[in-house]
Design an enzyme around this catalytic site. Structure first.
Site, PDB file in Angstrom:
ATOM      1  N   SER A   1     -13.860   5.848  -6.448  1.00  0.00           N
ATOM      2  CA  SER A   1     -14.118   5.111  -5.215  1.00  0.00           C
ATOM      3  C   SER A   1     -13.426   3.761  -5.245  1.00  0.00           C
ATOM      4  O   SER A   1     -12.839   3.324  -4.253  1.00  0.00           O
ATOM      5  CB  SER A   1     -15.625   4.907  -5.025  1.00  0.00           C
ATOM      6  OG  SER A   1     -16.292   6.142  -4.914  1.00  0.00           O
ATOM      7  N   GLU A   2     -13.509   3.065  -6.387  1.00  0.00           N
ATOM      8  CA  GLU A   2     -12.814   1.795  -6.543  1.00  0.00           C
ATOM      9  C   GLU A   2     -12.320   1.620  -7.978  1.00  0.00           C
ATOM     10  O   GLU A   2     -12.942   2.099  -8.921  1.00  0.00           O
ATOM     11  CB  GLU A   2     -13.703   0.600  -6.193  1.00  0.00           C
ATOM     12  CG  GLU A   2     -13.871   0.340  -4.709  1.00  0.00           C
ATOM     13  CD  GLU A   2     -15.184   0.852  -4.172  1.00  0.00           C
ATOM     14  OE1 GLU A   2     -15.479   0.626  -2.993  1.00  0.00           O
ATOM     15  OE2 GLU A   2     -15.920   1.499  -4.940  1.00  0.00           O
ATOM     16  N   THR A   3     -11.191   0.927  -8.078  1.00  0.00           N
ATOM     17  CA  THR A   3     -10.635   0.456  -9.344  1.00  0.00           C
ATOM     18  C   THR A   3     -10.399  -1.033  -9.185  1.00  0.00           C
ATOM     19  O   THR A   3      -9.891  -1.471  -8.144  1.00  0.00           O
ATOM     20  CB  THR A   3      -9.313   1.174  -9.659  1.00  0.00           C
ATOM     21  OG1 THR A   3      -9.567   2.583  -9.784  1.00  0.00           O
ATOM     22  CG2 THR A   3      -8.701   0.665 -10.953  1.00  0.00           C
TER      23      THR A   3
END
Length: 295
Positions: free
Chosen positions: A50-52
């Site tokens: 979903s996020e890095t």
């Protein structure tokens, strides 16, 4: 791999859970200085989480670090589980905050405070909490937007209690349903949602006495994330809306992730006055992977 590639410290943490694999994973590149925008975006697409996030030296002297947050589909000015996970990764990597007991993160929406809060009031255990940033847009959605929301969620108008803007950076619309069971039963039309550019957070209340008070789901197909497992920024916006309107108490717990086989817990507290006045979003963070990355 290019000639400029180098070894960088790297971690993957699970956020909004004390049990690995039940929350929302976050990849953190701890030594991100020197990476280009294109490299960050490419790596976020490669992780497909979903996020890095990418930790950098702050440009604001009052901040402890700066973070850039990427989804597979682009960069965000703010996100919640990346805030808690990035703060934990920075601390685990030896970061020492300027102010004891509080980390100040610099990101696209400005400074965000992160502090430790008691789990049980006795001080024996703590979890991280971030202060919800101000809403960039609030208030009821217009009729055209509501119609798009109904079509994207495959719902009839009587099944939806309210649709409100709760945008704190990512562009959230909050949708309140009759109950938690209705939230869990959703089978959205992701193509319609992406075409309309909607980023939807849906909430419904559980009966009193359960493990959690409300059920939450987050849908952001436009950013390459059809459903996000557990979402701090959304829960922050929902809390600002619903506690402010008296629809939820000042302290409550949200559950999220059931449809994806997760069991996330988001702990919400609204503080009325004093230095810490505002809405705080807390969650456990557990490390899963640590090492080095060649990038």
């Amino acid at each position: 791999m290019t000639a400029a590639a180098q070894m960088r410290r790297y971690a993957v943490l699970d956020v909004f859970t004390a049990t690995p694999l039940l929350g929302n994973p976050l990849a953190v590149v701890i030594d991100a200085e020197g990476l280009s925008d294109a490299q960050m975006a490419a790596y976020a697409r490669w992780t497909n989480l979903s996020e890095t996030t990418f930790l950098l030296p702050p440009t604001d002297p009052s901040a402890d670090y700066r973070v850039r947050i990427f989804t597979p589909g682009g960069e965000l000015p703010f996100a919640g589980h990346p805030t808690l996970g990035s703060a934990q990764a920075w601390l685990d990597a030896g970061g020492v905050p300027q102010r004891a007991g509080e980390v100040v993160q610099e990101c696209g929406v400005g400074r965000v405070r992160v502090r430790r809060v008691d789990v049980n009031g006795a001080g024996a255990a703590t979890r991280l909490a971030f202060q919800a940033p101000p809403l960039r847009r609030s208030g009821p959605a217009d009729a055209e937007t509501v119609a798009q929301v109904l079509a994207a969620l495959r719902l009839a108008a009587p099944e939806v209690l309210q649709v409100e803007w709760i945008d704190n950076g990512p562009g959230w619309l909050g949708v309140r349903l009759q109950d938690a069971a209705a939230v869990r039963a959703l089978q959205p039309d992701f193509a319609a949602m992406a075409a309309a550019g909607l980023k939807l957070g849906v909430v419904g209340a559980w009966p009193a006495g359960g493990e959690v008070d409300v059920e939450v789901r987050a849908f952001v197909p436009e950013l390459g994330v059809p459903e996000d497992p557990v979402t701090g920024s959304l829960n922050a916006g929902l809390a600002q809306w619903l506690t402010g309107a008296g629809l939820l108490p000042a302290c409550y717990v949200a559950g999220q992730g059931h449809a994806l086989g997760r069991d996330g817990r988001v702990h919400v507290e609204r503080i009325a006055a004093g230095e810490n006045a505002g809405v705080w979003i807390a969650g456990d963070v557990v490390g899963c992977v640590s090492g080095t990355l060649r990038l």
